[in-house]
Design a protein around this motif. Structure first.
Motif, PDB file in Angstrom:
ATOM      1  N   VAL A 496       0.956  -1.259  -0.050  1.00 62.34           N
ATOM      2  CA  VAL A 496       0.118  -0.049   0.019  1.00 62.34           C
ATOM      3  C   VAL A 496       0.967   1.333  -0.022  1.00 62.34           C
ATOM      4  O   VAL A 496       1.752   1.445   0.915  1.00 62.34           O
ATOM      5  N   GLN A 497       0.739   2.212  -0.962  1.00 64.82           N
ATOM      6  CA  GLN A 497       1.453   3.354  -0.818  1.00 64.82           C
ATOM      7  C   GLN A 497       1.275   4.112   0.080  1.00 64.82           C
ATOM      8  O   GLN A 497       0.246   4.055   0.947  1.00 64.82           O
ATOM      9  N   PRO A 498       2.360   4.889   0.738  1.00 62.60           N
ATOM     10  CA  PRO A 498       2.140   5.530   2.115  1.00 62.60           C
ATOM     11  C   PRO A 498       0.941   6.546   1.997  1.00 62.60           C
ATOM     12  O   PRO A 498       0.517   6.786   3.212  1.00 62.60           O
ATOM     13  N   ARG A 501      -2.604   5.101   3.119  1.00 63.78           N
ATOM     14  CA  ARG A 501      -2.634   3.851   4.275  1.00 63.78           C
ATOM     15  C   ARG A 501      -3.559   4.526   5.320  1.00 63.78           C
ATOM     16  O   ARG A 501      -4.386   3.494   5.680  1.00 63.78           O
ATOM     17  N   GLN A 502      -4.068   5.602   5.382  1.00 62.93           N
ATOM     18  CA  GLN A 502      -5.401   5.970   5.835  1.00 62.93           C
ATOM     19  C   GLN A 502      -6.507   5.900   5.012  1.00 62.93           C
ATOM     20  O   GLN A 502      -7.677   5.605   5.549  1.00 62.93           O
ATOM     21  N   GLU A 535      -6.283  -3.574  11.557  1.00 66.48           N
ATOM     22  CA  GLU A 535      -5.514  -2.646  11.091  1.00 66.48           C
ATOM     23  C   GLU A 535      -4.290  -3.014  10.094  1.00 66.48           C
ATOM     24  O   GLU A 535      -4.359  -4.081   9.657  1.00 66.48           O
ATOM     25  N   LEU A 536      -3.869  -1.962   9.245  1.00 64.16           N
ATOM     26  CA  LEU A 536      -2.679  -2.244   8.404  1.00 64.16           C
ATOM     27  C   LEU A 536      -1.504  -1.999   9.070  1.00 64.16           C
ATOM     28  O   LEU A 536      -1.209  -0.913   9.555  1.00 64.16           O
ATOM     29  N   GLU A 538       2.253  -1.276  10.084  1.00 66.58           N
ATOM     30  CA  GLU A 538       3.273  -0.219   9.551  1.00 66.58           C
ATOM     31  C   GLU A 538       4.223  -0.772   8.791  1.00 66.58           C
ATOM     32  O   GLU A 538       4.567  -0.244   7.777  1.00 66.58           O
ATOM     33  N   ALA A 546       1.707  -6.092   1.332  1.00 62.85           N
ATOM     34  CA  ALA A 546       0.925  -5.731   2.473  1.00 62.85           C
ATOM     35  C   ALA A 546       0.699  -6.620   3.745  1.00 62.85           C
ATOM     36  O   ALA A 546       0.837  -7.691   3.432  1.00 62.85           O
TER      37      ALA A 546
END
Length: 559
Positions: A496-498, A501-502, A535-536, A538, A546
């Protein structure tokens, strides 16, 4: 049904030519071990599904045109047919999806045949699109009238067309399925009999469906009294003879004062060799049918059987749509309730923190603290209300004690079957780990995460590796110390691109052109309904892609 799918004799060649040109979707697919690959695909299948023969051959038919809601059932049926020899006559319908995205309701006949070259059974299906009941009505009507024109005089033709017209109208009305479709067909059969025979017998249809014994279809005529010969006895004789059955021995069959019925006729309702029901008619006349009338009843009864099947399919369509709507409605309500409940919990934490902060400032007046307590009490009450509402909506979210390893295998087994050449799935989950969860909600949440990972890997690099691991920890969870299971789902995809992420948790956000952007948003709601969290992670996955982590509540010992 056993047979060789590749013979060289002229008869088989001619038959294959007929199947290729028939207005029926005829296709053959291999077993699960061969990825449900399509082996044969006729012109009728091309017309129905929109894929040319070259486009279809070798493709996994389950992924190609079976809708997601029916895929698990389709694989199960496929296995029973190929491995156990079970056959499905013209008694099942599926909502398949064509190349352009159109949903077609397909009435099918499925069976296995022996492939002498591969030395194994393969799956064969013949299907017809019945999405437009009115169009099918016209097609069946033309077919019946063609048969009539080849036999019988003009008077007979007129009589049976008059009878079939009633059924046509009932079939056309089923383009908008409802609960009374079957009743309309039964009444149409009665009206058709009256118009065709120029008589007014009492008509009752007994259905042979999934029930252990025949059941009386709605819309039947009431009998004025008990018949001298029980209907069960008439049904038994008709079933054994598979032909028109008559009770006509110059004694009244029903006698209720001046209302006297002297004879009864039972006509089997067949589709091919399958008996769908029996039409029982009570006549006032002692000799109710002429020879021509008896000849008319056979094609009329076959047409009536088709109408009954279509009514049953229409009702099944309605049931499926209702269940799908209810399931979605239920999940949305639960998700909203949990979201509001979670927000109430966050508000309570904020109020507690603010209260602690303000207490260090002695100069604040007492009413401020009083108002804070009122806010805290209101937030507490809101949380209680949400909990009560959630408990009122518990059908699909009812929790039970589940083995995590088994629950995960149910989901990943489908991935292994559908993508065995592209995706390698590995598990490291202790079989002794148990959780408290709704099996349905857990399966839905896991399936969303796993499907996302698989799609990302296939789109980026044709495939990859999917790994699921789990461990347990002791945590303070919702005010009490609980065993929490951390389930990690890792993939070897692009990650997942930074900057996303949210945003991936937002409703409607997607990075795929054909996506709807509700998957992860929906997943978070589902996991919340389980009393857990997702959650993803970090740190990047050890596989390079991912890594998502689910927090699930462990089952208490002894439960």
């Amino acid at each position: 049904m056993n047979g060789n799918i590749a013979r060289d004799d002229a008869g088989s060649a001619l038959l294959l030519e007929v199947l290729q040109r028939a207005q029926l979707a005829v296709w053959i697919a291999d077993s699960a071990e061969q990825g449900y690959a399509i082996r044969e695909w006729n012109a009728g299948a091309e017309s129905l599904y929109g894929y040319t023969r070259d486009e279809a051959l070798g493709r996994n038919y389950v992924e190609l045109f079976v809708n997601r809601a029916e895929r698990a059932e389709t694989r199960d049926s496929h296995q029973r047919i190929v491995e156990e020899g079970e056959e499905f006559g013209w008694n099942f319908a599926a909502d398949d999806i064509s190349k352009d995205g159109t949903i077609h309701t397909v009435l099918g006949n499925a069976f296995r045949i022996w492939d002498a070259n591969a030395r194994r059974y393969v799956y064969a299906e013949v299907g017809i699109d019945i999405s437009d009941f009115e169009q099918m009505s016209r097609q069946l009507n033309r077919s019946r009238q063609l048969a009539i024109l080849t036999a019988g005089g003009a008077r007979q033709q007129l009589k049976i067309v008059r009878g079939i017209q009633q059924l046509n109208e009932a079939i056309a009305s089923m383009s908008r399925p409802d609960e009374r479709g079957l009743e309309r067909v039964v009444k149409a059969v009665r009206s058709g009999v009256h118009d065709m025979l120029l008589s007014d017998p009492l008509c009752r249809i007994w259905l042979f469906d999934d029930a252990e014994t025949p059941r009386l279809a709605p819309g039947y005529d009431e009998l004025p009294g008990a018949p001298r010969v029980a209907e069960a006895e008439i049904i038994a004789k008709t079933v054994s003879s598979e032909a028109l059955e008559m009770v006509c021995d110059h004694r009244p069959v029903i006698e209720a004062g001046d209302d006297v019925y002297h004879s009864v006729v039972a006509s089997p309702l067949h589709i091919g060799s399958e008996l769908r029901g029996i039409l029982i008619m009570f006549f006032r006349a002692e000799e109710p049918l002429t020879g021509d009338d008896k000849e008319l009843l056979a094609p009329f009864s076959s047409y009536a059987a088709v109408a009954l099947v279509m009514a049953a399919l229409a009702r099944e369509q309605q049931r499926r749509r209702y269940e799908d709507t209810e399931r979605i409605r239920h999940a949305i309500i639960q998700s909203v309730l949990h979201t509001v409940g979670n927000e109430a919990g966050l508000a309570k934490l904020a109020v507690d923190s603010l209260s602690d902060e303000l207490r260090s400032h002695q100069e604040l007046p007492a009413p401020v603290y009083s108002q804070l307590e009122q806010v805290r009490a209101s937030v507490d009450r809101l949380g209680q209300i949400m909990t009560e509402l959630i408990h009122l909506n518990v059908n699909i979210s009812e929790q039970s004690r589940l083995n995590l390893a088994e629950a995960v295998r149910v989901v990943t087994r489908l991935i292994e079957q559908n993508h065995y050449e592209r995706v390698v799935v590995t598990h490291d989950i202790d079989p002794g780990i148990w959780i408290e969860a709704s099996e349905y909600l857990l399966r839905e949440a896991l399936n969303n995460l796993v499907q996302n990972a698989v799609q990302a890997m296939i789109e980026a690099d044709w495939g990859g590796e999917l790994r699921l691991t789990a461990e347990t920890v002791e945590r303070n969870w919702n005010g009490r110390v609980r065993t929490i299971v951390m389930l990690d789902i890792e993939d070897s995809g692009p990650g997942v691109q930074p900057g996303f992420r949210q945003r991936i948790w937002e409703s409607g956000f997607t990075t795929r052109g054909d996506g709807h952007g509700h998957g992860l948003y929906y997943t978070r709601g589902l996991v919340g309904m389980l009393g857990g969290a997702v959650e993803l992670v970090e740190a990047p996955s050890s596989l390079g892609g991912a890594s998502f982590r689910l927090f699930l509540v462990g089952a208490e010992p002894g439960r």
